[in-house]
Write an enzyme that holds these catalytic residues in place. Sequence first.
Site, mmCIF file in Angstrom:
data_model
loop_
_atom_site.group_PDB
_atom_site.id
_atom_site.type_symbol
_atom_site.label_atom_id
_atom_site.label_comp_id
_atom_site.label_asym_id
_atom_site.label_seq_id
_atom_site.Cartn_x
_atom_site.Cartn_y
_atom_site.Cartn_z
ATOM 1 N N HIS A 5 -1.478 8.711 4.319
ATOM 2 C CA HIS A 5 -1.049 9.026 5.686
ATOM 3 C C HIS A 5 -1.341 10.455 6.106
ATOM 4 O O HIS A 5 -0.944 10.880 7.189
ATOM 5 C CB HIS A 5 0.462 8.760 5.837
ATOM 6 C CG HIS A 5 0.883 7.495 5.202
ATOM 7 N ND1 HIS A 5 1.423 7.424 3.938
ATOM 8 C CD2 HIS A 5 0.789 6.216 5.640
ATOM 9 C CE1 HIS A 5 1.655 6.168 3.629
ATOM 10 N NE2 HIS A 5 1.281 5.415 4.634
ATOM 11 N N GLY A 21 9.866 14.490 16.275
ATOM 12 C CA GLY A 21 9.518 13.079 16.103
ATOM 13 C C GLY A 21 8.146 12.763 16.700
ATOM 14 O O GLY A 21 7.359 12.011 16.122
ATOM 15 N N ARG A 25 4.352 16.404 20.708
ATOM 16 C CA ARG A 25 5.194 17.590 20.795
ATOM 17 C C ARG A 25 4.787 18.583 19.701
ATOM 18 O O ARG A 25 4.770 19.795 19.925
ATOM 19 C CB ARG A 25 6.680 17.235 20.671
ATOM 20 C CG ARG A 25 7.568 18.399 21.043
ATOM 21 C CD ARG A 25 8.998 17.991 21.199
ATOM 22 N NE ARG A 25 9.242 17.274 22.421
ATOM 23 C CZ ARG A 25 9.560 17.843 23.585
ATOM 24 N NH1 ARG A 25 9.657 19.152 23.678
ATOM 25 N NH2 ARG A 25 9.789 17.120 24.646
ATOM 26 N N ARG A 44 -3.409 8.167 11.890
ATOM 27 C CA ARG A 44 -2.458 7.454 12.751
ATOM 28 C C ARG A 44 -1.960 8.307 13.921
ATOM 29 O O ARG A 44 -0.845 8.096 14.417
ATOM 30 C CB ARG A 44 -1.240 6.968 11.946
ATOM 31 C CG ARG A 44 -1.565 5.802 11.053
ATOM 32 C CD ARG A 44 -0.395 5.365 10.219
ATOM 33 N NE ARG A 44 -0.800 4.264 9.381
ATOM 34 C CZ ARG A 44 -0.414 2.988 9.560
ATOM 35 N NH1 ARG A 44 0.417 2.692 10.536
ATOM 36 N NH2 ARG A 44 -0.838 2.046 8.760
ATOM 37 N N ARG A 88 13.744 19.357 10.613
ATOM 38 C CA ARG A 88 13.541 18.388 11.698
ATOM 39 C C ARG A 88 14.064 18.991 12.999
ATOM 40 O O ARG A 88 15.166 19.569 13.017
ATOM 41 C CB ARG A 88 14.274 17.093 11.362
ATOM 42 C CG ARG A 88 14.472 16.180 12.531
ATOM 43 C CD ARG A 88 14.917 14.772 12.167
ATOM 44 N NE ARG A 88 15.703 14.154 13.211
ATOM 45 C CZ ARG A 88 15.251 13.782 14.413
ATOM 46 N NH1 ARG A 88 13.978 13.963 14.722
ATOM 47 N NH2 ARG A 88 16.048 13.244 15.314
ATOM 48 N N GLY A 90 14.800 17.621 16.677
ATOM 49 C CA GLY A 90 14.795 16.369 17.422
ATOM 50 C C GLY A 90 15.820 16.330 18.528
ATOM 51 O O GLY A 90 16.368 17.352 18.944
ATOM 52 N N SER A 91 16.062 15.119 18.996
ATOM 53 C CA SER A 91 17.077 14.933 20.035
ATOM 54 C C SER A 91 18.087 13.902 19.545
ATOM 55 O O SER A 91 17.829 13.181 18.583
ATOM 56 C CB SER A 91 16.430 14.475 21.335
ATOM 57 O OG SER A 91 15.823 13.225 21.143
ATOM 58 N N GLU A 180 21.216 9.853 15.849
ATOM 59 C CA GLU A 180 19.756 9.981 15.779
ATOM 60 C C GLU A 180 19.278 9.003 14.711
ATOM 61 O O GLU A 180 20.016 8.077 14.360
ATOM 62 C CB GLU A 180 19.344 11.442 15.539
ATOM 63 C CG GLU A 180 20.009 12.143 14.380
ATOM 64 C CD GLU A 180 19.165 12.153 13.122
ATOM 65 O OE1 GLU A 180 19.421 11.291 12.245
ATOM 66 O OE2 GLU A 180 18.303 13.028 12.977
ATOM 67 N N MET A 181 18.049 9.125 14.227
ATOM 68 C CA MET A 181 17.520 8.057 13.388
ATOM 69 C C MET A 181 16.726 8.522 12.162
ATOM 70 O O MET A 181 16.003 7.721 11.569
ATOM 71 C CB MET A 181 16.652 7.127 14.244
ATOM 72 C CG MET A 181 17.401 6.549 15.432
ATOM 73 S SD MET A 181 16.408 5.429 16.430
ATOM 74 C CE MET A 181 16.260 4.050 15.312
ATOM 75 N N GLU A 182 16.837 9.791 11.799
ATOM 76 C CA GLU A 182 15.959 10.295 10.730
ATOM 77 C C GLU A 182 16.618 11.110 9.625
ATOM 78 O O GLU A 182 16.093 11.175 8.510
ATOM 79 C CB GLU A 182 14.846 11.176 11.345
ATOM 80 C CG GLU A 182 13.820 10.447 12.179
ATOM 81 C CD GLU A 182 14.290 10.146 13.596
ATOM 82 O OE1 GLU A 182 15.283 10.764 14.037
ATOM 83 O OE2 GLU A 182 13.678 9.299 14.255
ATOM 84 N N SER A 204 20.175 14.969 24.196
ATOM 85 C CA SER A 204 19.329 14.487 25.298
ATOM 86 C C SER A 204 20.059 13.502 26.190
ATOM 87 O O SER A 204 19.661 13.259 27.319
ATOM 88 C CB SER A 204 18.075 13.817 24.742
ATOM 89 O OG SER A 204 18.435 12.746 23.902
ATOM 90 N N ASP A 205 21.124 12.905 25.653
ATOM 91 C CA ASP A 205 21.899 11.941 26.431
ATOM 92 C C ASP A 205 23.294 11.874 25.834
ATOM 93 O O ASP A 205 23.513 12.361 24.730
ATOM 94 C CB ASP A 205 21.225 10.558 26.421
ATOM 95 C CG ASP A 205 20.886 10.070 25.022
ATOM 96 O OD1 ASP A 205 19.794 10.424 24.539
ATOM 97 O OD2 ASP A 205 21.708 9.399 24.391
ATOM 98 N N ARG A 218 15.034 18.863 29.047
ATOM 99 C CA ARG A 218 14.839 18.677 27.599
ATOM 100 C C ARG A 218 13.880 19.727 27.064
ATOM 101 O O ARG A 218 14.083 20.280 25.997
ATOM 102 C CB ARG A 218 14.285 17.281 27.310
ATOM 103 C CG ARG A 218 15.365 16.229 27.261
ATOM 104 C CD ARG A 218 14.897 14.999 26.504
ATOM 105 N NE ARG A 218 13.807 14.292 27.149
ATOM 106 C CZ ARG A 218 13.958 13.407 28.129
ATOM 107 N NH1 ARG A 218 15.160 13.130 28.572
ATOM 108 N NH2 ARG A 218 12.931 12.796 28.648
#
Length: 234
Positions: A5, A21, A25, A44, A88, A90-91, A180-182, A204-205, A218
């Site tokens: 990768h 992410g 960006r 990718r 990281r 992120g938002s 978040e997700m990471e 962000s929200d 943002r």
Amino acid sequence: MSTPHNQATVGEIAKTVLMPGDPLRAKFLAENYLEDVHQFNSVRNMFGYTGTYKGKKVSIMGSGMGQPSIGIYSHELYNFYDVESIIRIGSCGAMQENIHLRDIIIVQGACTDSNFAHQFELPGTYSAISSYELLEKAVNQAKEKGVTYHVGNVIASDLFYHADKGSTEKWAHMGCLGAEMESYALFANAAYYGKKALTLLTVSDSLVTQEETTAEEREKTFTAMMEIALEIAE
Ligand code: HPA
């Protein structure tokens, strides 16, 4: 040497990698904040760049969304490219009433609904935490900049869209500040491979008030968070 990768060769990537992410960006940040920028990856379209910030060698690479994606990239950076620290940037969605849009969350720990840590065959539940050293530096930078920040736990979920509509409230009840997700996969990989990781998030929200930031807003908060990350990069 390259990986499935990442086409970079060892030495092309700095000891510290900042990971938004979104790979576009990463491109924007590298072009606007770093000098002598060199792109090391486009596999990718997960763009990665190395340059200098105030004379310090720093890399910026996209992580993609979710624990499987950041799990792959962080594994390869830590194990094949001698990377010591991943930050990281992120938002997140805010989960507490006192956390507002554009605030910064400096992530101390991550809860999860993911199976990511099963691979380590631990006889219990692993608590994923960030590097205290990086966290302390980030707090000092945030104070210096006068930005509104919160330090604490987040829920790093495998889901953005939940069938269980009550899941956010349950994690909020346990004190999670944001969703978040990471971060769980990132912190777990750092622990397993003896490396450092930290997550900085801008809100962000809000999952409490349902407010959302505009793309322009943002961008602005992202700048403060990015500068904190660049200052603490080792
Ligand atoms: N959930 C998960 N990830 C996110 C969110 C959210 O509400 N907002 C920004 N990233």
